[in-house]
Motif scaffolding. Structure first.
Motif, PDB file in Angstrom:
ATOM      1  N   LYS A  45       0.813  -1.218   0.000  1.00  0.00           N
ATOM      2  CA  LYS A  45       0.000   0.000   0.000  1.00  0.00           C
ATOM      3  C   LYS A  45       0.849   1.272   0.000  1.00  0.00           C
ATOM      4  CE  LYS A  45      -3.522  -2.597   2.471  1.00  0.00           C
ATOM      5  NZ  LYS A  45      -4.055  -3.101   1.205  1.00  0.00           N
ATOM      6  N   GLU A  72      -0.930   4.457  -1.573  1.00  0.00           N
ATOM      7  CA  GLU A  72      -2.001   5.002  -0.744  1.00  0.00           C
ATOM      8  C   GLU A  72      -1.434   5.724   0.485  1.00  0.00           C
ATOM      9  OE1 GLU A  72      -1.611   2.019  -1.940  1.00  0.00           O
ATOM     10  OE2 GLU A  72      -3.490   1.014  -2.436  1.00  0.00           O
ATOM     11  N   GLY A  77      -5.762   0.393   5.812  1.00  0.00           N
ATOM     12  CA  GLY A  77      -5.572  -0.984   5.405  1.00  0.00           C
ATOM     13  C   GLY A  77      -6.777  -1.871   5.546  1.00  0.00           C
ATOM     14  N   ALA A  91      -6.575  -0.595  -1.996  1.00  0.00           N
ATOM     15  CA  ALA A  91      -5.796  -1.391  -2.954  1.00  0.00           C
ATOM     16  C   ALA A  91      -5.708  -0.626  -4.262  1.00  0.00           C
ATOM     17  CB  ALA A  91      -6.441  -2.760  -3.170  1.00  0.00           C
TER      18      ALA A  91
END
Length: 400
Positions: A13, A16, A97, A148
Motif C-alpha cells: 500500500k 495510498e 488498510g 488497494a
C-alpha cells in the motif's frame, strides 16, 4: 507542532500511504511515514520495518522473515505497540488498510493514552469494531472500496482521513485542568444508590467519572487510569469478575485491577453486584443453568444468582488482585447485601452465598500498611455504607 504518524504496509500500500502523507504535508503539518511491512519493502519512508521490528522483545528477527503470515502480523503488532510508546512527539496516528493492517495498527493504537488522536481507515470498519477499538478513543472510518490502489473513491476517503488527522494534530486539545482531581467510580443499576450517594458526598472536592460495569465499562475505567486521566478509584461494582469466571456476557478481562496495581493510585473497592452473572434475553441462558435462580431484568438482560461456591471463587479472585496493590487500598464488605436484589424479600437474597464470599475474602486478604479490609454492617445501598466508603476514600486520597 507534533507530526501525524501514518502507519501501514508499504509492500502492498505504498501509493495510498504516500498519498495520505502528501495530503497531510500539504496542510503544513509534519508527517512521519511508518512502514510495518512483514515482507520485503524498499519504499522510501521515515521509519523502516526493521526499525519498528527492533522494538520487539526478542528483536527484529522475531518479526521479519517469518514464513507464517499470522505469526508475522502478531509479532509486528507487538513491535509497533512498543515503538509508538517510545515516541513523545505524536500529534495523531493515521492507519490505512484491510484486516491485517487494521489488526496491527489498532493493537498499537489501543496502547496509547486516551486523548492521543487515532484514526483507522479500514475495510473492517462497517462491522463489529469492538475488537479493534476496545476501551479506547480510536475512530474507525470505513474505506468503502478496498485500500488497494488510488481511484476516484479511495482518493477522497483517504484524503478526508488525512485532513482529519492533520486537523487534530494542528488543533490539539489542551489537557483538562479542572480544579478538582478526577476519581473513577464503577456502577451497575443495582448499586446506583450507593454510587449516587458517594458522588454527593465527594462531589465538592472531586470530579466524578462513573463507568457502567458492563465489561467494556470496566476496561474504559482502567484505560483512563493507565492514561493518567483518573487519579483515584472508587471501584464499588466488581460484578464483571463473576461474569468472567462463570460465563456471563459482561465479563472483565484477566487484567481487571491491573491498572490500579501498576499505577498505585488510591483505591477503595467493594463487592458490588457479585451476586449475579449476566446473560442476554431469557432464551440465551445456557440450558445447564435452566434450574438456577434466574431473574429477568428486561427483555435483553437475564441475571443468574451466584451460588456459595461461585461467590467463594469470586472473592478469592478479587482478593488475590487486591493483595498485589502497593498503593493505598481499602476493600469494603457490605455485610447485609451486595446489590439491590440481595436484600430481604428480594429475589437474590442469600445470606449463605454472601457469607461464602465474605469468608473467602477474609481468609485470603493479606493486611499491609497500605491495605485494609473494612467490614460495614450495612447493605451496599445503605447510607451508612456510602458514608464508610467516602470516609475510607478521604483517608487515603488526601493530597492527591
Amino acid at each position: 507542532m507534533k507530526p501525524v504518524y501514518i502507519v501501514g504496509t508499504c509492500d502492498t500500500k505504498a501509493a495510498e500511504l504516500r498519498y495520505a502523507a502528501d495530503c497531510v504535508a500539504a496542510t503544513g503539518v509534519p508527517v512521519v511515514l511508518v512502514d510495518i511491512s512483514t515482507t520485503q519493502s524498499d519504499a522510501a519512508v521515515d521509519v523502516a520495518p526493521a526499525m519498528v521490528a527492533a522494538h520487539h522483545p526478542r528483536g527484529a528477527g522475531a518479526v521479519l522473515g517469518l514464513t507464517d503470515r499470522g505469526e508475522a502480523v502478531t509479532a509486528m503488532a507487538e513491535a509497533l505497540r512498543r515503538f509508538l510508546l517510545t515516541r513523545t512527539d505524536i500529534g495523531a496516528v493515521l492507519g490505512l488498510g484491510g484486516g491485517g493492517n487494521t489488526a496491527m495498527v489498532t493493537a498499537a493504537m489501543r496502547a496509547l493514552p486516551v486523548g492521543v488522536p487515532k484514526l483507522m481507515v479500514s475495510t473492517m470498519a462497517s462491522g463489529n469494531v469492538a475488537p479493534y477499538v476496545g476501551p479506547t478513543d480510536i475512530m474507525m472510518m470505513h474505506a468503502v472500496a478496498d485500500v488497494a490502489g488510488l481511484n476516484a473513491i479511495t482518493r477522497v476517503v483517504i484524503g478526508n482521513a488525512a485532513h482529519a488527522a492533520a486537523g487534530m494534530a494542528r488543533h490539539a486539545v489542551a489537557a483538562a485542568s479542572g480544579e478538582r482531581p478526577a476519581v473513577g467510580l464503577t456502577m451497575f443499576g443495582v448499586t446506583t444508590p450507593a454510587v449516587t450517594e458517594i458522588r454527593r458526598l465527594l462531589g465538592d472536592d472531586w470530579e466524578c467519572f462513573v463507568f457502567h460495569a458492563t465489561g467494556t465499562g470496566g476496561q474504559c475505567f482502567e484505560k483512563l487510569i493507565e492514561s493518567g486521566l483518573i487519579r483515584a478509584a472508587l471501584d464499588i461494582t466488581t460484578t464483571e469478575v463473576a461474569d468472567l469466571l462463570f460465563g456471563g456476557v459482561l465479563a472483565c478481562t484477566e487484567d481487571r485491577f491491573g491498572a490500579v496495581i501498576r499505577s498505585r493510585i488510591p483505591w477503595v473497592g467493594a463487592v458490588g453486584a457479585v451476586d449475579m452473572v449476566n446473560f442476554g434475553g431469557r432464551e440465551t441462558v445456557p440450558a445447564r443453568h435452566a434450574a438456577r435462580n434466574l431473574y429477568v431484568h428486561n427483555a435483553q438482560v437475564t441475571l443468574m444468582r451466584t451460588t456459595p461456591e461461585e461467590n467463594a471463587a469470586t472473592g478469592a479472585w478479587i482478593v488475590d488482585r487486591v493483595n498485589r496493590m502497593q498503593g493505598p487500598a481499602r476493600l469494603m464488605l457490605p455485610l447485609k447485601g451486595v446489590s439491590a436484589l440481595d436484600a430481604p424479600g428480594k429475589p437474590f437474597h442469600d445470606p449463605v452465598a454472601d457469607q461464602a464470599l465474605f469468608d473467602a475474602i477474609r481468609a485470603g486478604f493479606a493486611p499491609a500498611p497500605n491495605r485494609r479490609l473494612i467490614e460495614v454492617d450495612a447493605h451496599i445501598n445503605d447510607q451508612a455504607f456510602a458514608e464508610a466508603c467516602a470516609a475510607a476514600f478521604r483517608d487515603i486520597a488526601t493530597g492527591v
